[in-house]
Design an enzyme around this catalytic site. Structure first.
Site, short mmCIF file in Angstrom:
data_model
loop_
_atom_site.label_atom_id
_atom_site.label_comp_id
_atom_site.label_asym_id
_atom_site.label_seq_id
_atom_site.Cartn_x
_atom_site.Cartn_y
_atom_site.Cartn_z
CD1 TRP A 106 -1.95 -2.26 2.00
CD2 TRP A 106 -2.79 -1.31 0.13
NE1 TRP A 106 -2.49 -3.16 1.62
CE2 TRP A 106 -3.26 -2.76 0.57
CE3 TRP A 106 -3.19 -0.80 -1.12
CZ2 TRP A 106 -4.40 -3.48 -0.23
CZ3 TRP A 106 -4.17 -1.48 -1.69
CH2 TRP A 106 -4.70 -2.86 -1.47
CG ASP A 176 -3.19 3.82 4.50
OD1 ASP A 176 -4.04 3.79 5.24
OD2 ASP A 176 -2.85 3.33 3.44
CE LYS A 200 -7.91 -2.56 5.25
NZ LYS A 200 -7.94 -3.93 4.68
#
Length: 365
Positions: A106, A176, A200
């Protein structure tokens, strides 16, 4: 399978488990929200009823995370992936450099997007070590005039997590936190921007939370599309266009659940205990199971591991699926096994997985 509620042991990496109590509230309110005769999904986002839901979620997040007043809380769309673009588009000036710490797939995607807008460099990387660890704070190289330093706080694919965040002084630290937001207390004031997809730890997919310091908004680039300006959303309380109303409602209910659990301190304790159940089996298996992440960088959210024999690993995953465990396959890019133990995954599920792993080893040695 949890026979009490007939629910699977859900270890999906995202979208992932939601608290059963939250789902039950949503089920109860689905057809008639607060005696309006409508589902919340049918209401105008400009209505007083939704405005109360929307602002309540913002205030609850502020309270749980002790977010200072000089920060905006935004509910956006497009997932963390759109934030990879919006951050450099808004804050990377022509005469500056953006520094990225690479700890997995990511962060690689984030820096790739940044390079489209200006000079972006790798301030540190653990790629040569197959992303088995988080860099030390001392390994991060950035300059005092950088636009920002970007990190990914938890890495779902490789199962690593920052234990101590870097100090970046006057350079904004951007994080992030999609896969470990609200899993433990965090000093928000150390960050310029925190962003996270909801799917999540915060709720269903479709909402992205952005916590952003107000002084950064004042310096943001202006010659960019309206919908990609943070100021557009800050000036309109995230209601410039139609927001994901049901997702925001669910996010607010998850935040209520966090409060009912005892807040972030209790959530963090629960997460440590849940992860320990599975890591202890791996560590005591004499190599039958082995983890990907180095011990000092292990994630409490995503436990990545392998079975020593490839054919046994296939058998393990097949038998685990038959036993009611969902989502244990590793990411398609790396294979192996992964148990995502987010906030809403109950201790019971982690204990059941630990017991299954012990028995599988006993039956297959």
């Amino acid at each position: 399978m949890n026979t009490t509620t007939n629910r699977a042991y859900n270890f999906n990496a995202g979208p992932s488990a939601l608290p059963l109590e939250v789902l039950e509230v949503a089920q109860k309110e689905l057809l008639d929200f607060q005696n309006t005769g409508m589902s919340l999904m049918e209401m105008s986002h400009r209505s007083a009823t939704f405005e109360e839901v929307h602002n309540g979620a913002i205030e609850r997040l502020r309270k749980i995370y002790s977010i200072p007043e000089n920060y905006e809380v935004l509910f956006l769309q497009g997932g963390a992936s759109l934030q990879f673009t919006m951050i450099p588009m808004n804050f990377l000036q022509q005469d500056q450099t953006a520094s990225y710490v690479l700890t997995g797939s990511w962060s690689e995607k984030a820096v790739k997007e940044a390079k489209l807008f200006g000079k972006s460099v790798e301030a540190a990387s653990t790629k040569e070590n197959k992303y088995k660890n988080i860099p030390t704070v001392e390994d991060i190289n950035f300059n005092a005039d950088d636009a920002y330093v970007h990190i990914t706080s938890n890495n779902t694919i490789y199962g690593t997590q920052w234990k101590v965040f870097p100090e970046t002084g006057n350079v904004p630290l951007v994080a992030d936190m999609s896969s470990d937001i609200l899993s433990k207390p965090v000093d928000v004031s150390k960050f310029g921007i925190i962003y996270a997809g909801a799917q999540k730890n915060l709720g269903p997919s479709g909402v992205t939370v952005v916590i952003i310091r107000k002084d950064l908004l004042e310096k943001a680039n202006t010659n960019i599309p309206t919908m990609l300006k943070y100021t557009t959303h800050a000036d309109n309380n995230s209601l410039y266009n139609t927001p994901p109303t049901f997702g925001i409602y669910m996010l607010g209910e998850v935040l209520k659940w966090v409060e009912n659990q005892g807040g972030l301190e209790k959530i963090a304790q629960n997460n440590e205990e849940k992860a320990a159940l599975i890591y202890d089996v791996i560590d005591n298996s004499n190599g039958f199971y082995y983890g990907h992440a180095e011990e000092g960088s292990r994630s409490l959210m995503n436990i990545t591991f392998r079975v020593a024999d490839e054919e046994l690993e296939k058998k393990f995953l097949a038998e685990a699926k038959a036993a009611g465990f969902v989502g244990l396959n590793g990411h398609r890019s790396v294979g192996g096994c992964r148990a995502s133990t987010y906030n809403a995954v109950p201790r019971e599920a982690c204990q059941a997985l630990a017991d299954f792993m012990v028995k599988f080893q006993q039956d297959n040695q």
